[in-house]
Design an enzyme around this catalytic site. Structure first.
Site, PDB file in Angstrom:
ATOM      1  N   HIS A  18       0.843  -1.211   0.000  1.00  0.00           N
ATOM      2  CA  HIS A  18       0.000   0.000   0.000  1.00  0.00           C
ATOM      3  C   HIS A  18       0.875   1.257   0.000  1.00  0.00           C
ATOM      4  O   HIS A  18       0.605   2.209  -0.734  1.00  0.00           O
ATOM      5  CB  HIS A  18      -0.884   0.043   1.250  1.00  0.00           C
ATOM      6  CG  HIS A  18      -1.878  -1.076   1.381  1.00  0.00           C
ATOM      7  ND1 HIS A  18      -1.972  -1.873   2.495  1.00  0.00           N
ATOM      8  CD2 HIS A  18      -2.844  -1.511   0.534  1.00  0.00           C
ATOM      9  CE1 HIS A  18      -2.949  -2.742   2.346  1.00  0.00           C
ATOM     10  NE2 HIS A  18      -3.498  -2.562   1.154  1.00  0.00           N
TER      11      HIS A  18
ATOM     12  N   LYS B 200     -14.966  -8.073   5.305  1.00  0.00           N
ATOM     13  CA  LYS B 200     -13.900  -9.045   5.601  1.00  0.00           C
ATOM     14  C   LYS B 200     -13.678  -9.266   7.098  1.00  0.00           C
ATOM     15  O   LYS B 200     -12.662  -9.817   7.470  1.00  0.00           O
ATOM     16  CB  LYS B 200     -12.594  -8.560   4.969  1.00  0.00           C
ATOM     17  CG  LYS B 200     -12.621  -8.535   3.439  1.00  0.00           C
ATOM     18  CD  LYS B 200     -11.304  -8.017   2.894  1.00  0.00           C
ATOM     19  CE  LYS B 200     -11.313  -7.862   1.383  1.00  0.00           C
ATOM     20  NZ  LYS B 200     -10.152  -7.095   0.909  1.00  0.00           N
TER      21      LYS B 200
ATOM     22  N   ARG C 265      -1.858  -6.056  -8.358  1.00  0.00           N
ATOM     23  CA  ARG C 265      -0.699  -6.887  -8.099  1.00  0.00           C
ATOM     24  C   ARG C 265      -0.566  -7.919  -9.202  1.00  0.00           C
ATOM     25  O   ARG C 265       0.278  -7.848 -10.059  1.00  0.00           O
ATOM     26  CB  ARG C 265      -0.851  -7.580  -6.734  1.00  0.00           C
ATOM     27  CG  ARG C 265      -0.664  -6.656  -5.565  1.00  0.00           C
ATOM     28  CD  ARG C 265      -1.252  -7.205  -4.309  1.00  0.00           C
ATOM     29  NE  ARG C 265      -2.689  -7.231  -4.371  1.00  0.00           N
ATOM     30  CZ  ARG C 265      -3.472  -7.480  -3.348  1.00  0.00           C
ATOM     31  NH1 ARG C 265      -2.964  -7.780  -2.184  1.00  0.00           N
ATOM     32  NH2 ARG C 265      -4.785  -7.460  -3.487  1.00  0.00           N
TER      33      ARG C 265
ATOM     34  N   SER D 122      -2.623  -7.940   2.842  1.00  0.00           N
ATOM     35  CA  SER D 122      -2.869  -7.829   4.286  1.00  0.00           C
ATOM     36  C   SER D 122      -3.252  -9.200   4.839  1.00  0.00           C
ATOM     37  O   SER D 122      -2.838  -9.585   5.936  1.00  0.00           O
ATOM     38  CB  SER D 122      -3.989  -6.828   4.557  1.00  0.00           C
ATOM     39  OG  SER D 122      -3.649  -5.564   4.067  1.00  0.00           O
TER      40      SER D 122
HETATM   41  P1  ADP Z   1      -9.773  -3.812  -0.487  1.00  0.00           P
HETATM   42  O1  ADP Z   1     -10.507  -4.526   0.585  1.00  0.00           O
HETATM   43  O2  ADP Z   1     -10.468  -2.587  -0.986  1.00  0.00           O
HETATM   44  O3  ADP Z   1      -9.248  -4.667  -1.602  1.00  0.00           O
HETATM   45  P2  ADP Z   1      -7.072  -3.627   0.470  1.00  0.00           P
HETATM   46  O4  ADP Z   1      -6.585  -2.896   1.661  1.00  0.00           O
HETATM   47  O5  ADP Z   1      -6.892  -5.092   0.448  1.00  0.00           O
HETATM   48  O6  ADP Z   1      -8.551  -3.198   0.319  1.00  0.00           O
HETATM   49  O7  ADP Z   1      -6.433  -3.013  -0.822  1.00  0.00           O
HETATM   50  C1  ADP Z   1      -6.617  -1.674  -1.211  1.00  0.00           C
HETATM   51  C2  ADP Z   1      -6.039  -1.508  -2.575  1.00  0.00           C
HETATM   52  O8  ADP Z   1      -4.646  -1.695  -2.517  1.00  0.00           O
HETATM   53  C3  ADP Z   1      -6.546  -2.498  -3.623  1.00  0.00           C
HETATM   54  O9  ADP Z   1      -6.602  -1.844  -4.873  1.00  0.00           O
HETATM   55  C4  ADP Z   1      -5.495  -3.572  -3.633  1.00  0.00           C
HETATM   56  O10 ADP Z   1      -5.440  -4.237  -4.869  1.00  0.00           O
HETATM   57  C5  ADP Z   1      -4.260  -2.718  -3.408  1.00  0.00           C
HETATM   58  N1  ADP Z   1      -3.178  -3.490  -2.797  1.00  0.00           N
HETATM   59  C6  ADP Z   1      -3.210  -4.282  -1.719  1.00  0.00           C
HETATM   60  N2  ADP Z   1      -1.999  -4.837  -1.487  1.00  0.00           N
HETATM   61  C7  ADP Z   1      -1.181  -4.349  -2.458  1.00  0.00           C
HETATM   62  C8  ADP Z   1       0.186  -4.574  -2.806  1.00  0.00           C
HETATM   63  N3  ADP Z   1       0.962  -5.417  -2.138  1.00  0.00           N
HETATM   64  N4  ADP Z   1       0.666  -3.925  -3.872  1.00  0.00           N
HETATM   65  C9  ADP Z   1      -0.121  -3.102  -4.585  1.00  0.00           C
HETATM   66  N5  ADP Z   1      -1.415  -2.862  -4.338  1.00  0.00           N
HETATM   67  C10 ADP Z   1      -1.938  -3.490  -3.285  1.00  0.00           C
END
Ligand code: ADP
Length: 160
Positions: A18, A42, A91, A129
């Protein structure tokens, strides 16, 4: 006119993936608003206040970033912030289908909102995460995955 990008997500908790996206987005936008969603299906490990706090501490000293939380539709939140761009991280190809559906749904809900996708450094392209929570629960070190303060917060939650 200030170019604002809104980066919405669960951030449960924030990872180096992030943070990588936020830093890249700051090269394009004058201001990046990281918007932590209340209505995640989630069942999060951290409540929204904790997730906001971890992001704020992880981004300490970085200018032009605002951390906020929101409830309801992303597109409505983006409009309230007088922005029109949603930033999402991509990703792997496995992210694509869900992200594509969501971007098109958001476009249907509000044709004035655009979604842009950004790729993290390849060293973070497998990081999620969910994965780091699983790894931590099994006793793994989270060095290189999340800031130290986030690792400490996870371990404290679980009394590890
Ligand atoms: P959500 O529940 O909205 O998917 P996340 O916190 O999992 O929330 O992710 C928020 C955004 O960040 C999403 O677009 C996700 O694809 C992106 N994201 C999560 N982890 C990574 C990572 N390691 N690298 C790049 N983008 C990421």
């Amino acid at each position: 006119m200030t170019k604002i990008g809104v980066y919405p997500g669960s951030f449960d908790p924030v990872t180096f993936g992030h943070l990588d996206i936020i830093k890249r987005a700051l090269k394009i936008f004058d201001k990046v608003i990281v918007a932590v969603a209340h209505n995640t299906d989630k069942s999060p490990l951290f409540d929204v206040t904790e997730r906001v706090k971890l992001l704020k501490r992880s981004l300490k000293g970085i200018k032009r970033v605002e951390i906020d939380d929101f409830d309801g539709l992303v597109v409505e939140y983006v409009k309230r912030k007088k922005a029109y761009v949603v930033i999402r991280g991509l990703r792997m190809i496995s992210d694509f289908e869900y992200e594509f559906q969501m971007a098109l749904t958001n476009r249907k809900l509000s044709s004035s909102i655009e979604t842009i996708f950004m790729m993290p450094s390849e060293s973070y392209s497998y990081l999620s995460s969910k994965l780091i929570k699983e790894a931590a629960s099994l006793g793994a070190s989270l060095k290189g995955f999340v800031p130290h303060l986030v690792e400490k917060a996870i371990k404290k939650k679980w009394d590890l």
